[in-house]
Design a protein around this motif. Structure first.
Motif, PDB file in Angstrom:
ATOM      1  N   LYS A 115       0.813  -1.222   0.000  1.00 47.76           N
ATOM      2  CA  LYS A 115       0.000   0.000   0.000  1.00 47.76           C
ATOM      3  C   LYS A 115       0.849   1.276   0.000  1.00 47.76           C
ATOM      4  O   LYS A 115       0.320   2.359  -0.291  1.00 47.76           O
ATOM      5  N   TYR A 116       2.144   1.162   0.290  1.00 47.03           N
ATOM      6  CA  TYR A 116       2.983   2.365   0.303  1.00 47.03           C
ATOM      7  C   TYR A 116       3.530   2.710  -1.091  1.00 47.03           C
ATOM      8  O   TYR A 116       4.011   3.810  -1.312  1.00 47.03           O
ATOM      9  N   ARG A 117       3.510   1.741  -1.978  1.00 46.60           N
ATOM     10  CA  ARG A 117       3.831   1.971  -3.385  1.00 46.60           C
ATOM     11  C   ARG A 117       5.163   2.695  -3.576  1.00 46.60           C
ATOM     12  O   ARG A 117       5.291   3.658  -4.341  1.00 46.60           O
ATOM     13  N   GLN A 118       6.159   2.222  -2.833  1.00 42.39           N
ATOM     14  CA  GLN A 118       7.521   2.730  -2.981  1.00 42.39           C
ATOM     15  C   GLN A 118       8.464   1.528  -3.050  1.00 42.39           C
ATOM     16  O   GLN A 118       8.172   0.463  -2.500  1.00 42.39           O
ATOM     17  N   ILE A 119       9.588   1.711  -3.724  1.00 43.52           N
ATOM     18  CA  ILE A 119      10.627   0.673  -3.705  1.00 43.52           C
ATOM     19  C   ILE A 119      11.330   0.778  -2.345  1.00 43.52           C
ATOM     20  O   ILE A 119      11.963   1.796  -2.045  1.00 43.52           O
ATOM     21  N   MET A 120      11.203  -0.267  -1.514  1.00 42.64           N
ATOM     22  CA  MET A 120      11.720  -0.216  -0.142  1.00 42.64           C
ATOM     23  C   MET A 120      12.559  -1.452   0.161  1.00 42.64           C
ATOM     24  O   MET A 120      12.150  -2.590  -0.153  1.00 42.64           O
ATOM     25  N   TRP A 121      13.710  -1.219   0.762  1.00 39.24           N
ATOM     26  CA  TRP A 121      14.519  -2.341   1.225  1.00 39.24           C
ATOM     27  C   TRP A 121      13.793  -3.094   2.334  1.00 39.24           C
ATOM     28  O   TRP A 121      13.166  -2.493   3.205  1.00 39.24           O
ATOM     29  N   ILE A 122      13.906  -4.431   2.306  1.00 37.26           N
ATOM     30  CA  ILE A 122      13.453  -5.269   3.414  1.00 37.26           C
ATOM     31  C   ILE A 122      14.644  -6.096   3.901  1.00 37.26           C
ATOM     32  O   ILE A 122      15.726  -6.077   3.296  1.00 37.26           O
ATOM     33  N   GLY A 123      14.462  -6.821   4.987  1.00 32.29           N
ATOM     34  CA  GLY A 123      15.601  -7.476   5.642  1.00 32.29           C
ATOM     35  C   GLY A 123      15.949  -8.838   5.103  1.00 32.29           C
ATOM     36  O   GLY A 123      16.123  -9.797   5.890  1.00 32.29           O
ATOM     37  N   LEU A 124      16.097  -8.989   3.773  1.00 27.64           N
ATOM     38  CA  LEU A 124      16.427 -10.274   3.162  1.00 27.64           C
ATOM     39  C   LEU A 124      17.665 -10.110   2.276  1.00 27.64           C
ATOM     40  O   LEU A 124      17.754  -9.179   1.483  1.00 27.64           O
ATOM     41  N   THR A 125      18.620 -11.063   2.415  1.00 28.13           N
ATOM     42  CA  THR A 125      19.877 -10.968   1.640  1.00 28.13           C
ATOM     43  C   THR A 125      20.507 -12.349   1.482  1.00 28.13           C
ATOM     44  O   THR A 125      20.256 -13.262   2.282  1.00 28.13           O
ATOM     45  N   ASP A 126      21.361 -12.485   0.426  1.00 24.45           N
ATOM     46  CA  ASP A 126      22.179 -13.696   0.280  1.00 24.45           C
ATOM     47  C   ASP A 126      23.650 -13.308   0.204  1.00 24.45           C
ATOM     48  O   ASP A 126      24.447 -13.959  -0.473  1.00 24.45           O
ATOM     49  N   ARG A 127      24.018 -12.244   0.895  1.00 22.81           N
ATOM     50  CA  ARG A 127      25.397 -11.758   0.844  1.00 22.81           C
ATOM     51  C   ARG A 127      26.372 -12.774   1.439  1.00 22.81           C
ATOM     52  O   ARG A 127      27.515 -12.872   0.992  1.00 22.81           O
ATOM     53  N   GLU A 128      25.982 -13.546   2.433  1.00 23.41           N
ATOM     54  CA  GLU A 128      26.889 -14.518   3.046  1.00 23.41           C
ATOM     55  C   GLU A 128      27.180 -15.670   2.083  1.00 23.41           C
ATOM     56  O   GLU A 128      28.337 -16.048   1.877  1.00 23.41           O
ATOM     57  N   THR A 129      26.119 -16.257   1.534  1.00 22.46           N
ATOM     58  CA  THR A 129      26.266 -17.387   0.598  1.00 22.46           C
ATOM     59  C   THR A 129      25.319 -17.167  -0.577  1.00 22.46           C
ATOM     60  O   THR A 129      24.093 -17.036  -0.378  1.00 22.46           O
ATOM     61  N   GLU A 130      25.859 -17.112  -1.763  1.00 20.74           N
ATOM     62  CA  GLU A 130      25.053 -16.848  -2.949  1.00 20.74           C
ATOM     63  C   GLU A 130      23.959 -17.904  -3.108  1.00 20.74           C
ATOM     64  O   GLU A 130      24.201 -19.108  -3.061  1.00 20.74           O
ATOM     65  N   GLY A 131      22.720 -17.412  -3.239  1.00 18.26           N
ATOM     66  CA  GLY A 131      21.583 -18.319  -3.430  1.00 18.26           C
ATOM     67  C   GLY A 131      20.945 -18.791  -2.144  1.00 18.26           C
ATOM     68  O   GLY A 131      19.871 -19.406  -2.171  1.00 18.26           O
ATOM     69  N   VAL A 132      21.582 -18.538  -0.990  1.00 21.95           N
ATOM     70  CA  VAL A 132      21.003 -18.915   0.313  1.00 21.95           C
ATOM     71  C   VAL A 132      20.456 -17.648   0.956  1.00 21.95           C
ATOM     72  O   VAL A 132      21.204 -16.846   1.531  1.00 21.95           O
ATOM     73  N   TRP A 133      19.149 -17.464   0.853  1.00 26.79           N
ATOM     74  CA  TRP A 133      18.530 -16.231   1.320  1.00 26.79           C
ATOM     75  C   TRP A 133      18.183 -16.339   2.810  1.00 26.79           C
ATOM     76  O   TRP A 133      17.550 -17.293   3.246  1.00 26.79           O
ATOM     77  N   LYS A 134      18.642 -15.334   3.542  1.00 25.88           N
ATOM     78  CA  LYS A 134      18.394 -15.292   4.987  1.00 25.88           C
ATOM     79  C   LYS A 134      17.823 -13.933   5.382  1.00 25.88           C
ATOM     80  O   LYS A 134      18.158 -12.907   4.795  1.00 25.88           O
ATOM     81  N   TRP A 135      16.990 -13.971   6.402  1.00 25.68           N
ATOM     82  CA  TRP A 135      16.484 -12.738   6.998  1.00 25.68           C
ATOM     83  C   TRP A 135      17.531 -12.157   7.954  1.00 25.68           C
ATOM     84  O   TRP A 135      18.476 -12.847   8.340  1.00 25.68           O
ATOM     85  N   VAL A 136      17.343 -10.910   8.335  1.00 23.98           N
ATOM     86  CA  VAL A 136      18.330 -10.245   9.188  1.00 23.98           C
ATOM     87  C   VAL A 136      18.416 -10.864  10.591  1.00 23.98           C
ATOM     88  O   VAL A 136      19.388 -10.645  11.314  1.00 23.98           O
ATOM     89  N   ASP A 137      17.433 -11.649  10.992  1.00 23.43           N
ATOM     90  CA  ASP A 137      17.509 -12.335  12.293  1.00 23.43           C
ATOM     91  C   ASP A 137      18.199 -13.696  12.190  1.00 23.43           C
ATOM     92  O   ASP A 137      18.276 -14.441  13.164  1.00 23.43           O
ATOM     93  N   GLY A 138      18.713 -14.033  10.984  1.00 22.82           N
ATOM     94  CA  GLY A 138      19.457 -15.272  10.792  1.00 22.82           C
ATOM     95  C   GLY A 138      18.626 -16.447  10.327  1.00 22.82           C
ATOM     96  O   GLY A 138      19.184 -17.517  10.026  1.00 22.82           O
ATOM     97  N   THR A 139      17.299 -16.312  10.260  1.00 24.16           N
ATOM     98  CA  THR A 139      16.457 -17.433   9.830  1.00 24.16           C
ATOM     99  C   THR A 139      16.444 -17.538   8.308  1.00 24.16           C
ATOM    100  O   THR A 139      16.540 -16.531   7.587  1.00 24.16           O
ATOM    101  N   LEU A 140      16.315 -18.778   7.836  1.00 21.95           N
ATOM    102  CA  LEU A 140      16.265 -19.019   6.389  1.00 21.95           C
ATOM    103  C   LEU A 140      14.907 -18.631   5.824  1.00 21.95           C
ATOM    104  O   LEU A 140      13.876 -18.703   6.506  1.00 21.95           O
ATOM    105  N   LEU A 141      14.909 -18.236   4.558  1.00 18.64           N
ATOM    106  CA  LEU A 141      13.669 -17.879   3.865  1.00 18.64           C
ATOM    107  C   LEU A 141      12.829 -19.137   3.655  1.00 18.64           C
ATOM    108  O   LEU A 141      13.304 -20.142   3.129  1.00 18.64           O
ATOM    109  N   THR A 142      11.558 -19.083   4.071  1.00 22.40           N
ATOM    110  CA  THR A 142      10.647 -20.214   3.867  1.00 22.40           C
ATOM    111  C   THR A 142       9.430 -19.803   3.044  1.00 22.40           C
ATOM    112  O   THR A 142       8.973 -20.566   2.173  1.00 22.40           O
ATOM    113  N   THR A 143       8.888 -18.618   3.313  1.00 17.36           N
ATOM    114  CA  THR A 143       7.742 -18.095   2.554  1.00 17.36           C
ATOM    115  C   THR A 143       8.220 -16.913   1.720  1.00 17.36           C
ATOM    116  O   THR A 143       8.741 -15.933   2.272  1.00 17.36           O
ATOM    117  N   SER A 144       8.064 -17.008   0.410  1.00 19.95           N
ATOM    118  CA  SER A 144       8.614 -15.948  -0.458  1.00 19.95           C
ATOM    119  C   SER A 144       7.532 -15.361  -1.350  1.00 19.95           C
ATOM    120  O   SER A 144       6.502 -15.997  -1.629  1.00 19.95           O
TER     121      SER A 144
END
Length: 247
Positions: A170-199
């Motif tokens: 609803k905010y209709r802006q491009i916004m960063w969220i807390g998901l990255t694979d900077r540690e291991t390419e292709g392994v997406w993790k949230w900023v709290d260290g949990t693995l991505l399960t729902t995408s």
């Protein structure tokens, strides 16, 4: 005593006097044995009678004390009941004190949360589904955006449900969220260290577009339910912080 001239008469008189003294002593001794004229005997009888009276009084006193101190019939059962009631009241009182302590702690915790609610609301945060959200008004890189969230006592948003995903659209802006694979390419993790399960990847994402190193995620395509897009982390975008806080 008479004085006689003749010596023999003097002798006879002295003998008579000796016999009289002896008879007097014998008579006194006889009277003592009969007990009719001895004053000490009366004293002994008085002492004996007094001693007997004291014994009788002692016995009477012992009986009176025993009767006074002996519990009446049924007193033991009554005492037991009273003791049990006292213990029950003590137990109830302890439970009341524990409940009061718990309620006091819950009240203080609620006051703290309400104070935080007022604080975050006044600072422009938005409450939704158990969390406060802060949407930036300027653009920063992914890491700088996260650092800003951490300074605010929060972190970049973690999306675990369709409701949270719809909230971001609803905010209709491009916004960063807390998901990255900077540690291991292709392994997406949230900023709290949990693995991505729902995408909620947009069609064709993630893709490292044209060979670029796209290791950070932003919500981008707001017209679609699945709006996630991987981007280079150095790109500057708006961001959304999340702080968990439930009543």
């Amino acid at each position: 005593m008479a004085v006689y001239e003749n010596a023999s008469e003097i002798t006879v008189e002295m003998m008579n006097l000796s016999d009289a003294s002896a008879r007097t002593a014998a008579s006194k001794s006889h009277s003592d044995e009969d007990g009719t004229t001895v004053p000490g005997g009366k004293l002994l009888r008085c002492v004996a009678v007094s001693f007997c009276l004291l014994c009788v009084l002692q016995v009477a006193l012992n009986i009176s004390l025993r009767l006074a101190l002996s519990p009446p019939p049924g007193i033991d059962a009554s005492f037991k009941n009273l003791t049990e009631e006292r213990d029950e009241f003590r137990s109830i009182n302890l439970r009341i004190e524990e409940s009061y302590k718990t309620l006091t702690e819950e009240r203080d915790e609620l006051k703290r949360k309400l104070s935080n609610f007022a604080l975050y609301s006044n600072q422009g945060w938005v409450y939704f589904s158990g969390s406060f959200y802060y949407i930036s008004s300027i653009n920063k890189t992914w890491q700088d955006s996260r650092d800003d969230c951490v300074r605010r006592g929060a972190d970049l948003m973690i999306i675990n449900s369709k409701e949270e995903q719809e909230f971001t659209r609803k905010y209709r802006q491009i916004m960063w969220i807390g998901l990255t694979d900077r540690e291991t390419e292709g392994v997406w993790k949230w900023v709290d260290g949990t693995l991505l399960t729902t995408s909620f990847w947009h069609s064709g994402e993630p893709n490292n577009y044209e060979g670029t190193n796209e290791d950070c995620v932003a919500v981008n395509y707001h017209d679609y339910k699945n709006s996630w897009n991987d981007l280079e982390c150095v790109i500057k975008n708006f961001w959304i912080c999340e702080k968990k806080m439930t009543l």
